[in-house]
Design an enzyme around this catalytic site. Structure first.
Site, short mmCIF file in Angstrom:
data_model
loop_
_atom_site.label_atom_id
_atom_site.label_comp_id
_atom_site.label_asym_id
_atom_site.label_seq_id
_atom_site.Cartn_x
_atom_site.Cartn_y
_atom_site.Cartn_z
CG ASP A 186 -2.77 -0.05 -2.75
OD1 ASP A 186 -2.50 1.07 -2.05
OD2 ASP A 186 -3.58 -0.78 -2.04
CG ASP B 297 -5.90 1.47 -1.27
OD1 ASP B 297 -5.01 2.11 -1.33
OD2 ASP B 297 -5.92 0.59 -0.48
NE ARG B 298 -3.88 3.82 2.78
CZ ARG B 298 -3.63 3.46 4.13
NH1 ARG B 298 -3.51 4.64 4.84
NH2 ARG B 298 -3.57 2.31 4.71
CG ASP C 200 -2.08 4.39 -1.48
OD1 ASP C 200 -2.91 4.35 -2.73
OD2 ASP C 200 -2.28 3.32 -0.57
CB SER D 246 -1.04 -0.13 1.18
OG SER D 246 -1.76 1.07 1.02
CG HIS D 247 0.30 3.83 3.38
ND1 HIS D 247 -0.52 2.81 3.46
CD2 HIS D 247 0.68 4.09 4.49
CE1 HIS D 247 -0.80 2.31 4.86
NE2 HIS D 247 0.25 3.09 5.58
CE LYS E 64 -7.52 2.09 2.25
NZ LYS E 64 -7.87 0.99 3.07
#
Length: 553
Positions: free
Chosen positions: A285, A287-288, A283, A118-119, A383
């Protein structure tokens, strides 16, 4: 049929998925059999819980960070050996997390493996991660992740089969291998088709391609690049160069792909020059998301989900009304005020997107969000950063206002929740536990704190958040210690489950002002006495040796 090789192995300690899968340093994943153990445990878990995977479809992709391609090939061999009939793989191993969810749902796949941390930073010395999403497109629920973890502690062998060395993940093509199909797909195509069902692209194009509207979209060298470029520049006509840092890189260009005011500082600086009407960052991937207005006006994630819900009638597929709204417990109460005025059901859930999925599947949730820059709806079960940006563009197109004007109008109507989050990253696990232990003393003995004043704030209650899922009655406990004051202000303290090592202490501070006075203060000024109360209550500085947070949001 391919020859199945059964390889003897032994368990590794600590292969327990967190709130968003298994995350460790790359060097941990590079240990012989480490990836294979976790993947085999995942396949065995879903077989035990749901039945054989024989003949099923698996979706596979990730954010492009270091190790993604190698791990993707390993998983292909193991999927073949374990009986999957087909694997849909993103070209070059790339698929955003929301796209994986969309593809699982559109192709009725058994599930998907997402290769992302992710982030978190990427590169040979940084982080890698894997998580499994189930057939509804959402993150595996606790029943599945607990089963996976249990199997990792007893595993003795895994199964794999050969995949041709000349199978090129960089070329979209369908490969038939004696009854096993590997289909390399365009990462954007299915996701884009879904967005066309949700939004009025003609209306959005009128705004974006007008020549009077300038935006700057920072993909932070994550997987959002191909999606944002194709959609915003290709489909909606934004000028070339509106989407920056749009080439996915294994180390995210040396940056930290976390879309906040600290790690997306270059975007914030560019927006503050006043040349752009709209800014956003994603981010690793995708999603954010973070949303900014002209002159760097910052939209908190808590406000963002509230504004989207309040203006749902400006978004075509939400025009018929909302089934319900939800937020994670630490997220500010901004969404609560919208839900009350719209007379829709509000849900408060633990941190972790998987908790929204049950509500969506039960038809009780349309829009949801987390203060950690996650916003989404029931179009997928993750998300979705690009979706959030299209929601904002839809609102700007309909209201013909700036980002700041939209927010000021929202606060005037609903009041304002001043909110901040302090992240203390890479704290030792022992020191993180000490802070939570200190806060837990208040939960164990509420009388020691209830009724006491800290500056202008008088404590009304204290607890450790406990969630009972209204759909299946499952219980999730100890999700964050809450101190609630008589005026409704809150302090929340919890440890994050998204790091790869050590601990991250998150301290959340939330205070509501109804207005009309006091709606346009600086956030840190408005919250200074409440932050001081939180630091006093937790003894955080003394217990950790930290005199300042790593990141303030």
């Amino acid at each position: 049929m391919a020859k199945v090789n059964t390889v003897t192995t032994t368990p590794f300690e600590g292969q327990k998925p967190g709130t968003s899968g298994l995350r460790k340093k790359v060097t941990v994943f590079q240990q012989a059999n480490y990836v294979e153990n976790f993947v085999q445990a995942t396949f065995d878990a879903i077989t035990d819980l749901e039945g054989p995977v024989t003949g099923a479809t698996l979706v596979l992709g990730g954010d492009g960070r270091f190790l993604c391609k190698d791990v993707a090939r390993t998983i292909l061999g193991m999927a073949r050996a374990n009986g999957f009939a087909r694997v849909l793989v993103g070209q070059n191993g790339l698929l955003s997390t929301p796209a994986v969810s969309a593809i699982i749902r559109r192709h009725k796949a058994r599930g998907g493996l997402i290769l992302t941390a992710s982030h978190n930073p990427g590169g040979p010395t940084e982080d890698f991660g894997m998580k499994y999403n189930v057939a509804n497109g959402g993150p595996a629920p606790s029943s599945v992740t607990e089963k996976i973890f249990g199997l990792t502690t007893t595993i003795t062998s895994y199964k794999t089969a050969d995949i041709p060395k000349d199978l090129d993940l960089g070329v979209c093509a369908k490969h038939e291998l004696d009854g096993f199909v590997v289909e390399i797909i365009d990462p954007v195509e299915d996701y884009l088709a879904l967005l066309h069902e949700l939004f009025d692209f003609a209306s959005l194009r009128t705004l974006v391609a007008s020549g009077d509207f300038k935006m700057r979209i920072d993909c932070m060298h994550g997987v959002a690049g191909p999606y944002a470029t194709r959609i915003l520049e290709g489909e909606l006509g934004a000028p070339a160069g509106s989407v920056i840092n749009n080439e996915p890189k294994e180390d995210f260009g040396g940056g930290h792909p976390d879309p906040n005011l600290t790690y997306a500082a270059d975007l914030v600086s560019a927006m503050r020059q006043g040349d752009y009407d709209f800014g956003a960052a994603f981010d690793g991937d995708a999603d954010r998301n973070m949303v900014l207005g002209r002159s760097g006006f910052f939209v908190t994630p808590s406000d963002s989900v509230a504004v989207i819900a309040a203006n749902a009638s400006d978004i075509p597929y939400l025009k018929e009304g909302l089934k319900g709204v939800a937020r994670s417990m630490p997220t500010s109460g901004a969404l609560d005020h919208v839900a009350k005025k719209l007379n829709v059901e509000l849900h408060e859930v633990p941190t972790g997107w998987k908790f929204f999925g049950n509500l969506m599947d039960a038809g009780r949730l349309s829009i949801c969000g987390e203060e950690s820059f996650g916003t989404g709806s029931d179009h997928v079960r993750e998300k979705d950063g690009v979706w959030a940006v299209l929601c904002w563009l839809s609102i700007l197109a309909a209201r013909k206002q700036t980002v700041e004007e939209v927010l000021v109008a929202h606060w005037t109507e609903f009041g304002r929740n001043y909110f901040t989050r302090y992240d203390y990253e890479q704290v030792s696990s022992e020191k993180g536990a000490a802070v939570i232990a200190k806060m837990s003393t208040y939960v164990d003995d509420p009388a020691s704190i209830v009724g006491k004043s800290f500056g202008p704030y008088k404590v009304a209650s204290v607890d450790n958040f406990r969630y009972v899922d209204p759909v299946d009655q499952s219980v999730t406990e100890k999700q964050g210690i809450r101190v609630v004051f008589e005026d409704g202000s809150r302090i929340i303290m919890r440890l994050s489950g998204t790091g790869s090592s050590g601990a991250t202490i998150r301290m959340y501070v939330d205070s509501y002002v109804a207005g009309p006075d006091g709606l346009e203060k600086k956030v840190q000024d408005a919250l200074e006495p409440l932050v001081a109360a939180a630091l006093e209550l937790s003894d955080l500085a003394q217990l950790t040796g930290r005199d300042a947070p790593t990141v303030i949001t």
